[in-house]
Design a protein around this motif. Structure first.
Motif, short mmCIF file in Angstrom:
data_model
loop_
_atom_site.label_atom_id
_atom_site.label_comp_id
_atom_site.label_asym_id
_atom_site.label_seq_id
_atom_site.Cartn_x
_atom_site.Cartn_y
_atom_site.Cartn_z
N GLN A 167 -6.41 -5.53 6.52
CA GLN A 167 -5.01 -4.98 6.22
C GLN A 167 -5.12 -3.71 5.19
O GLN A 167 -4.67 -2.44 5.60
N ALA A 168 -6.06 -3.65 4.31
CA ALA A 168 -6.06 -2.55 3.40
C ALA A 168 -7.00 -1.41 3.77
O ALA A 168 -6.64 -0.35 3.67
N HIS A 169 -8.10 -1.58 4.78
CA HIS A 169 -8.79 -0.36 4.99
C HIS A 169 -8.79 -0.08 6.51
O HIS A 169 -9.05 0.82 6.80
N ARG A 171 -1.35 -15.91 -3.45
CA ARG A 171 -1.49 -15.19 -4.50
C ARG A 171 -0.01 -14.48 -5.08
O ARG A 171 1.08 -14.84 -4.63
N MET A 204 -13.03 -5.63 -3.28
CA MET A 204 -12.04 -6.85 -2.82
C MET A 204 -12.93 -8.12 -3.03
O MET A 204 -12.60 -8.98 -3.37
N ALA A 214 -3.76 3.37 -1.64
CA ALA A 214 -3.88 2.73 -0.31
C ALA A 214 -4.10 1.19 -0.46
O ALA A 214 -4.18 0.36 0.45
N GLN A 215 -4.75 1.04 -1.52
CA GLN A 215 -4.93 -0.84 -1.62
C GLN A 215 -3.77 -1.45 -2.34
O GLN A 215 -3.85 -2.69 -2.57
N ARG A 226 -0.92 -19.25 6.27
CA ARG A 226 -2.19 -19.81 6.22
C ARG A 226 -2.21 -21.09 5.20
O ARG A 226 -3.26 -21.81 5.66
N ARG A 230 -3.50 -25.26 6.02
CA ARG A 230 -4.52 -25.96 5.34
C ARG A 230 -4.28 -27.59 5.14
O ARG A 230 -3.05 -27.89 5.12
N ASP A 283 -3.20 -21.44 -3.87
CA ASP A 283 -4.10 -20.17 -3.65
C ASP A 283 -3.33 -19.03 -3.36
O ASP A 283 -3.93 -17.94 -3.33
N ASP A 326 -11.96 -12.78 2.51
CA ASP A 326 -10.89 -12.54 3.14
C ASP A 326 -10.89 -11.46 3.96
O ASP A 326 -10.49 -10.17 3.48
N ASN A 331 0.86 -1.05 0.03
CA ASN A 331 0.04 -0.05 0.06
C ASN A 331 0.87 1.32 -0.02
O ASN A 331 1.81 1.43 0.62
N GLU A 371 -9.08 -10.55 6.54
CA GLU A 371 -7.78 -10.45 6.81
C GLU A 371 -7.33 -9.21 5.79
O GLU A 371 -6.77 -8.24 6.24
N GLU A 372 -7.56 -9.37 4.55
CA GLU A 372 -7.20 -8.51 3.52
C GLU A 372 -7.75 -7.19 3.51
O GLU A 372 -7.19 -6.25 3.72
N GLY A 409 -13.01 -17.43 5.37
CA GLY A 409 -12.24 -17.69 4.25
C GLY A 409 -10.93 -16.81 4.58
O GLY A 409 -10.73 -16.59 5.51
N PRO A 410 -10.05 -17.00 3.49
CA PRO A 410 -10.25 -17.45 2.32
C PRO A 410 -9.91 -18.96 2.28
O PRO A 410 -8.63 -19.35 2.62
N ASN A 411 -10.56 -19.73 1.71
CA ASN A 411 -10.46 -21.25 1.24
C ASN A 411 -10.97 -21.39 -0.02
O ASN A 411 -12.07 -21.93 0.10
#
Lengths: 396, 617, 350, 317
Positions: free
Chosen positions: B403-405, A99, B476, A175-176, A84, A88, A97, B397, A56, B399-400, B436-438
């Motif tokens: 984190q982002a917001h 990214r 998102m 910011a994203q 994470r 699993r 998964d 997600d 970010n 968590e995402e 999630g995410p899964n």
């Protein structure tokens, strides 16, 4: 020689092309149009704009990030993700998964991965003890080690994808973590689209109604003047906001149609007024009167003689409306009634404002949007000045 | 040009306006340097608190009309309820406020007996004869409760009383139907014993009733004020509270001054350590360290004047705080990295050097995305629709988003019960969750539900607020959902439109948040109670017989291990059925300048401004 | 005919006025010289764009300063001072006071938002120390002088309430109210219809006789010249091509251009003989693209090869001596290598 | 003239009725009731609320009611979102605040830009003119928002940090002339900077047109000084377009500036209006629109009258 040819070879046009700044402005506009076309042809899609390309609020021009930021990047985004994945049950599927593009993780055994991550976490915890990384030069080698650990999970980019990556990072990220550069470029399309469509529609509508009102007079004139007085007597804001609400639930709400309609409802009025005035003037001209005496139908005279003779005003109004539309879009989007679901300069400025960019001294997003918009609007302003100079010397 | 309209501001000397506007304007320009001098702080001033209020602030200062947190804050200065929360104690503890002592509850838990303090006077106000505030009596309490039933008052708080007090619902129906609302008509469950003693009888032993009595909507106010000010009452609050409202510029500023006739109420004394050396309550030691007990025994309120400024945008609030023009500020999420070392949520040294201190406050938030269970595709209780919702939940997600917001400061938890309440899962997570995410698991479930890779599934229409951040978050989720082939259509609407659609049950999927009104999970669990379906607060239209049964049981139970177990059971039902995806709770970071003393914020109740004071270091 | 005095009050020598345009520098007036004697009416004729107006605006210095250059040799001598070298302030005291000006368009020359009286008084305000009531009296007197009906009432009217002729009278009254020595009338009658035209011309003639003002009358209408002027300068493409007494010009034109101009004028009584008036063929050369030789050569029917080789000087047609200055009142000058012979012009009658 | 005004007013009645109708129809596309209800309200509460708001009455009755309250100047309907406060009170409270911002801004902008335009027009084509025009265009090319965001940050916050004492308020509002400069000057300046580009260019065009008029030459031929030509002859003529422009902006003074008000915390009309629209506060939106439309129409008529005063050629008929 066709009509348009004649139009473009007039003295006025020659005068326009002699104006150096106008030519530069036209080149700038051409560049924007080209970019818009490129975007429209799928060069940059909505998805590209929404893709996260980095951490970010990264500054542009590959400026060295502060250790603090690098640390954030290495840990907050990546480690938890891999962790994470490791937790699993179905590990290979989970790893796929993960990214951030072309990770190498899939090729590593779970044990190897676990070792890397454990080491990274260890480093992370050590680093966490330091107060501020910036001030703590002794910790920098540790940070480097951490980054190396994390980098082991990622394959370096090569070739085209690397080029794209560099390009998308050239003006930093928002910011994203999305590319400001790409979003800025995509917004060119939006701006040009909104500008062109609004201006073309409003000029045509305004010119037709204005010419009709001026030419026919009587009840037609009264009617049209009534309509535009009505529209201009409602505070713009009320009209725009209420109109944009009307679309919140409809099929078209993610398109630009609501914006077009909101602008279209108000922007034609100015053109209509000007053209009406000009038509009233033209009506007194001998050649129109001659045509009337010759028994041509009013419609024919209107289309053949009156409207072509207001072409210069239409041209000038077109460029003025274009600027107006681009600038209004920014305000409208800021208030949350404008463009939705895709980036625009207004949205970028709004995001920058909402994300406290200015206060925290991060000017990349707001700067990019402002600069891109500034150059386009400036070019159009100069061009419309030159147009007025050439076609309507009275209104310099 | 004369600006006649300026006369509405009473303290503008009218003489100035005799000048032409231009003259006045030029004079103003000349005055600038002089004004700047005036801004210098003079010594020996009264204690003035300068506090921010995000958003445009309250719309009304009539307690029964209030609903938002900001109404709550504003009313907290002027009004008092029967009960209030202890200021410093955690977990929250109720204590008598207008009462002599805590109410006595009968065996069956249905009858509450109250004894009012006899030294409580209303504010001195022109609505009283001679302008002297009258003593508060039982009738005032009944009157204030009855106001919540009078539709003429546009009450927003009836839901607190609904089905609670014996005969109250009938009373409401009858009186609203009648020509005039008769406040003197009796309510069966309100029994006056004397001017200072009364009983309230409940239809069922609702445990939450006791919390209701600490809510600002039940604040006690005199009928004289309402009669005197009529519809203007909401701008002329008259209560018993520690402050008087001095000025209210709608949307801009609220000014309160000390109520000179406030009863003797003292700053809480230091309870000292327990005999075994343990702290008397959580956080006691920190409180002592921070000097919260230095003012012990002083008469409240400590401040002479409170100026609340409303901020529609965050940038000015933040700048004003940094410029020391506000005593405290919330940290807008976007400014969090500026002030804090993100990874450790510690205040940066540069801020500490400015004498700023950070106070984190976990909120009782339930931020969620809910399904309409009556939606033909995404709703329903059969396995297939359940799998579908579970699959969607697994793409989320949080968590995402966090984190982002939210700079990663939010708490993510399973189920509808926020942290700090009975029923909140340990470690914020239950074993059998769909967090999630899964993506692989989501894909499987989706295929199981009959929509492999989203084939045959219509677009999921998602309603969220107009705020840019909400839209970005939705985008998102949209990206993540696309991974399993579910398409989402994001509609950002403003709150009024959203509630309209919820009421009509036309939102298949929507983003909302619930802030607990009182620190009991029952407040959140009622959101899923069948009979409370839209247009009431069960926007999910979740209606499951076992759940409803359980809810009816727990709401009349006292806190107990059985109740906790039932809470957990209900929570797990919700998690399994997935009428809701979530949840998150914000952590609010407050920054305060060192001059502000005794600041221990709380957002569910707002009786604490009277404890605050400033002292220039 | 009123006999003019012998000393010229205005001596224009070698006036070269250049304009800076976005296409380069243009010489709009190229070496014009002439004298103006008290009490005479000097006509300047020529087609549009030949430099008549620029010459006169150069005299009164009303050309936009920024784009105008005067050749350093140029000299406009008025009472011993070179007008081209005067400061703006000095020039201001001359304008309206010593040199008055009448403009072509009475419709636009008057400021629409001020009364007629105010506008006449304005010049007095700048150049005299009269009290406001005296100024008013003087203005009314001026209106009377220009034979304005009902002058007192007109004083408080606005220009748009007057007819074209009345407006031109106002303009004349304005120009004359400070009793200037020189009056420059720039096509004063073009915008008026014929009956008003002659009224105005007669009025100017009367005024000249009454006040002794010297008049420079710019026009493209030879009829006006014949009626009102003592002496004529014919201009073509920024240069003087012929000069002489009004009779000489009309009866004995020496320059083919003058001749052509006269031919294109309708002649009363001759209408039956000629089916069409001969127009001058071709166009005035662009000032950006002037030929090396005679500027009229292109359109001249008597063109010889020499005409295109070099620019002819202004000469006395009889002696062929270079006159350079269009000063002569008695001796005409012409800028032509092959001036028309006298007998060739004899046939013409005015 | 009186007859003229009356006739104009009558002529505009249909316009006015149409405006009110249009706004009412547009607003009624939405259902305000749900947003105004409290938590846990049921269908009965909904119906009661609707009844209370008068929304279940036939549309024409609502229309008639609104018209009646407008034509009798009875703005005493309660605001829906701010109970206990009538619409009239809201207007009376908010409009002066907007005016305190917009009127000085208009005056300053007009004065400065007229002077700059005159300088520019009189130096037409010279460097100074080109510079001024370029600056105007430059100023016009930057978004209003950017001015506000940066203006607030640098003008209020950084400046006061740098000087060590507050110069302009970052945010907030206090009534009264004494406080005006501290609270309002910065937003006013921002607004001036924003609109100056447009105004300067417009006025310059007007002035340039006037400098080319024949009567200017006539005046100079009479020996008038530059100043006299500029301030007496030209300005008087240029007043007509200038007045038109200013008159057209007058009704907008009461709407205030939403963005400025929002950022600087001035609870003026723009702020009130935006939140009223967002919260479906019909009475406020409708009344305000009606008032604005009335002002707009009056300003058109007033422009005609001023026209006649400044231009003797114009006759009211």
């Amino acid at each position: 020689m066709s009509m348009t040819d004649r139009f473009f070879k007039t003295r006025e046009f020659r005068k326009l092309f002699r104006n150096k700044s106008a030519v530069i402005a036209m080149l700038v506009i051409a560049a924007y149009l080209f970019t818009a076309l490129f975007v429209m042809c799928g060069g940059i899609t909505r998805e590209t704009c929404d893709t996260v390309v980095g951490q970010n609020k990264m500054p542009g021009f590959f400026i060295q990030q502060t250790p603090e930021q690098r640390y954030e990047n290495a840990t907050s985004k990546f480690l938890p993700m891999v962790q994470r994945a490791l937790s699993r049950a179905d590990q290979t599927a989970a790893l796929a998964d993960v990214r951030l593009g072309q990770e190498r993780v899939v090729n590593k055994s779970a044990a190897q991965l676990q070792a890397i991550i454990d080491r990274a976490i260890e480093l992370k915890n050590e680093l966490n003890q330091s107060e501020d990384l910036d001030a703590d030069s002794a910790r920098l080698p540790q940070l480097k080690a951490l980054e190396d650990q994390v980098a082991m999970l990622k394959a370096p980019l090569t070739g085209w994808s690397r080029l794209m990556q560099n390009a998308s990072l050239v003006l930093g990220t928002d910011a994203q973590g999305r590319s400001i550069f790409l979003r800025g470029l995509y917004s060119i399309k939006i701006a040009i689209q909104i500008g062109l469509v609004t201006a073309a529609f409003c000029v045509l509508l305004g010119a037709l109604l204005g010419a009709a009102a001026g030419y026919f007079g009587g009840w037609v004139d009264h009617g049209i003047v009534w309509v535009y007085t009505t529209f201009s007597s409602i505070p713009n804001l009320v009209l725009l906001v209420v109109l944009s609400y009307a679309f919140t639930d409809s099929e078209v709400k993610d398109t630009l149609l609501p914006v077009y309609i909101a602008f279209g409802a108000t922007f034609w009025i100015g053109t209509c007024r000007v053209i009406r005035g000009e038509t009233l003037k033209l009506k007194r001209m001998e050649y129109i009167q001659a045509a009337q005496t010759a028994g041509f139908s009013p419609f024919y005279i209107l289309v053949r003689h009156v409207i072509p003779n207001t072409a210069h005003l239409m041209l000038i109004n077109f460029s003025l409306l274009l600027i107006g539309a681009i600038k209004s879009e920014v305000i409208l989007s800021f208030l949350g009634f404008g463009v939705k679901g895709q980036p625009s300069w207004g949205i970028m400025i709004r995001d920058a404002g909402n994300n406290g960019d200015v206060v925290s001294g991060f000017f990349w997003e707001i700067g990019t949007a402002t600069a891109l918009m500034f150059a386009l609007v400036l070019a159009f302003n100069i061009l419309s000045d030159a147009l007025q100079d050439a076609f309507d010397p009275k209104h310099v | 040009m004369k600006l006649d309209c300026w006369r509405t501001e009473p303290h503008v000397p009218l003489r100035c306006l005799r000048h032409s506007f231009l003259q006045t304007f030029l004079i103003c320009l000349l005055l600038v340097p002089g004004l700047l001098e005036c801004k210098q702080v003079m010594a020996d001033q009264p204690i003035v608190l300068r506090l921010p209020m995000p958003t445009a602030g309250p719309n009304s200062l009539d307690p029964v009309r209030g609903s938002s947190q900001y109404d709550n804050i504003a009313c907290g200065y002027v009004y008092e309820s029967l009960l209030e929360y202890e200021y410093l104690k955690r977990p929250f503890e109720l204590k008598p406020c207008l009462l002599e002592s805590m109410p006595e509850v009968s065996e069956d838990g249905k009858t509450f007996r109250f004894k009012l303090r006899e030294d409580i006077y209303f504010h001195d106000d022109p609505c009283f004869p001679d302008g002297k505030g009258r003593r508060l009596v039982t009738d005032d309490v009944f009157y204030s409760l009855k106001r919540m039933a009078d539709n003429g008052n546009q009450p927003k708080a009836w839901w607190l009383m609904k089905d609670t007090i014996v005969g109250f619902d009938d009373y409401r129906e009858q009186q609203n139907a009648a020509e005039d609302f008769d406040y003197d008509a009796p309510v069966e469950g309100m029994v006056k014993i004397s001017d200072y003693e009364f009983e309230i009888v409940l239809a069922q032993p609702f445990y939450r009733f006791i919390y209701t009595l600490a809510m600002f909507q039940t604040a006690v106010l005199p009928h004289e004020a309402v009669d005197y000010y009529k519809e203007k009452f909401s701008k002329h609050p008259v209560g018993t509270g520690p402050f008087l409202m001095q000025r209210w510029d709608f949307g801009a500023k609220l000014v309160f001054v000390r109520n000179p006739s406030y009863r003797t109420m003292l700053y809480p004394a230091d309870p000292g350590l327990n005999k075994d050396g343990s702290a008397p309550y959580t956080g006691y030691k920190e409180d002592v360290e921070l000097g919260f007990y230095k003012d012990a025994g002083k008469r409240l309120p400590l401040a002479d004047k409170v100026i609340l400024t409303m901020f529609a945008e965050n940038q000015p609030m933040w700048l004003k705080f940094l410029n020391r023009e506000l005593d405290y500020s919330r940290v807008p999420a976007e400014n969090f990295p500026q002030a804090f070392i993100k990874r450790r949520q510690k205040l940066r040294q540069s801020f500490k050097d400015m004498g700023i201190r950070a106070v984190p406050l976990p909120l009782l938030d339930f931020i969620y995305n809910g399904f309409n269970m009556e939606d033909p595709v995404f709703g329903g209780y059969d396995d297939k629709s359940k799998w579908l919702r579970q699959a969607i939940s697994l793409t989320y997600d949080l968590e995402e988003i966090n984190q982002a917001h939210y700079q990663g400061i939010n708490l993510i938890y399973d189920g509808p019960i926020p942290n700090g309440m009975d029923g909140h899962p340990e470690g914020h997570q239950v074993a059998n969750n769909y967090r999630g995410p899964n993506i692989p698991r989501a894909k499987k479930l989706l295929a199981k539900a009959g929509y492999p890779d989203g084939k045959g599934l219509p677009e999921l229409v998602f309603y969220t607020s107009r705020q840019p951040a909400s839209v970005e978050m939705a985008m998102m989720s949209k990206r993540n959902m696309a991974k399993i082939g579910v398409k989402m259509d994001v509609r950002s609407v403003d709150f009024a439109t959203l509630s309209e659609n919820l009421r009509k049950k036309t939102c298949p999927f929507f983003g909302l948040a619930w802030g607990s009104d009182y620190p009991d999970a029952e407040n959140n669990l009622q959101l899923f109670y069948g009979p409370f379906k839209s247009p009431m607060s069960n926007n999910f239209n979740y209606d499951r017989a076992e759940y409803n049964e359980l809810y009816e049981k727990v709401r009349v139970m006292q806190p107990s291990p059985e109740r906790s177990a039932m809470y957990a059971k209900m929570r797990d039902m919700i998690i399994e059925d997935v009428p809701v995806i979530g949840a998150m709770a914000r952590t609010r970071f407050y920054l305060i300048h060192s001059r502000l003393k005794n600041f221990k914020p709380e957002e569910t109740f707002s009786n604490w401004p009277k404890y605050l004071t400033v002292q220039e270091p | 005919m009123h006999m003019p005095e012998d000393r010229p009050i205005l001596k224009v020598r070698n006036l070269r006025t250049r304009f800076k345009t976005d296409r380069g520098i243009v010489t709009a007036v190229d070496g014009v010289s002439f004298d103006l004697y008290p009490g005479e009416t000097l006509g300047i004729v020529g087609e549009s764009g030949c430099g008549k107006s620029v010459t006169n605006k150069s005299i009164i210095r009303l050309l936009p300063e920024r784009v105008t250059q005067y050749d350093p040799d140029s000299n406009i001598s008025y009472h011993g001072q070179n007008l081209l070298e005067l400061s703006e302030r000095q020039m201001r005291s001359i304008r309206g006071n010593d040199i008055g000006m009448i403009f072509q368009e009475p419709m636009t020359a008057l400021n629409p938002v001020f009364t007629v009286g105010w506008q006449i008084e304005e010049a007095l305000k700048y150049h005299s120390k009269l009290s406001s009531s005296r100024r008013r009296d003087k203005a009314i007197e001026m209106l009377r002088l220009v034979e304005m009906p009902n002058p007192v009432k007109r004083m408080d009217e606005y220009p748009h309430q007057l007819s074209g002729g009345m407006r031109q009278r106002v303009v004349i009254a304005m120009a004359l109210c400070c009793s200037p020595e020189i009056l420059i009338a720039d096509e004063p009658t073009t915008a008026l219809d014929v009956t008003i035209q002659s009224q105005i011309l007669r009025l100017m003639d009367d005024l000249k006789k009454k006040t002794g003002t010297a008049i420079i009358l710019i026009t493209h209408d030879l009829g006006v010249v014949a009626q009102a002027c003592d002496r004529v300068i014919v201009m073509y493409a920024g240069q003087v091509v012929e000069t002489g007494g009004v009779r000489d010009i009309f009866h004995r034109p020496r320059h083919p251009y003058t001749r052509a101009l006269l031919d294109s004028m309708p002649k009363p009584g001759a209408a039956g003989h000629q089916k069409r008036l001969p127009a001058i063929e071709g166009m005035v050369p662009s000032l950006f693209d002037l030929p090396v030789g005679c500027r009229f050569a292109d359109r001249c029917q008597r063109r010889q090869p020499a005409c295109e080789a070099a620019l002819p000087e202004l000469v006395d047609p009889e002696t062929k001596s270079v006159t350079r200055l269009a000063t002569g009142r008695t001796t005409p000058s012409v800028r032509c290598f092959y001036p028309l012979e006298l007998r060739q012009t004899k046939e013409r009658q005015v | 003239m009186f007859a003229y005004i009356i006739r104009k007013l009558v002529y505009n009645i249909p316009v006015y009725l149409a405006i009110v109708l249009l706004v009412m129809i547009l607003l009624r596309q939405r259902d305000p009731v749900a947003g105004l209800l409290g938590k846990n309200a049921d269908a009965k509460d909904y119906a009661a609320k609707k009844q209370e708001l008068g929304l279940n009455r036939p549309f024409l009755i609502q229309y008639g009611d609104l018209l009646r309250s407008i034509f009798t100047f009875q703005f005493d309907e309660e605001s829906w979102t701010q109970p206990g406060v009538t619409v009239g009170e809201k207007l009376v409270e908010a409009v002066p605040r907007s005016l305190a911002l917009t009127v000085p801004a208009l005056v300053l902008t007009s004065l400065i830009s007229i002077v700059v335009a005159m300088i520019s027009a009189f130096n037409r084509g010279r460097f100074l003119d080109k510079l001024l025009v370029f600056l105007a265009v430059l100023g016009m090319s930057i978004s209003f928002l950017v001015y506000i965001i940066f203006g607030q940050y640098f003008g209020a916050y950084q400046l006061s940090q740098w000087l060590g004492r507050p110069v302009f308020s970052i945010h907030g509002y206090e009534p009264g002339l004494v406080n005006w400069a501290y609270y309002m000057l910065l937003p006013v300046l921002i607004s001036v900077i924003v609109s100056m580009g447009y105004d300067t260019r417009f006025y310059r065009a007007v002035m340039v047109e006037e400098t080319q008029r024949d009567y200017i030459t006539t005046a100079r031929a009479k020996g008038a000084t530059r100043g006299k030509v500029m301030f007496v002859h030209m300005l008087r003529n240029a007043m007509i377009p200038i007045i038109t422009r200013i008159m057209i902006t007058l009704p907008f003074l009461v709407t205030g500036s939403i963005l400025l008000e929002q950022f600087f915390g001035i609870p003026g009309m723009g702020y009130v209006l935006l939140s009223a629209i967002r919260n479906n506060d019909f009475p406020v939106v409708e009344t305000f629109t009606a008032v604005f439309a009335g002002l707009f129409i009056l300003s058109i008529i007033a422009t005609d009258i001023l026209y006649a005063l400044f231009d003797p050629r114009v006759r009211l008929q």
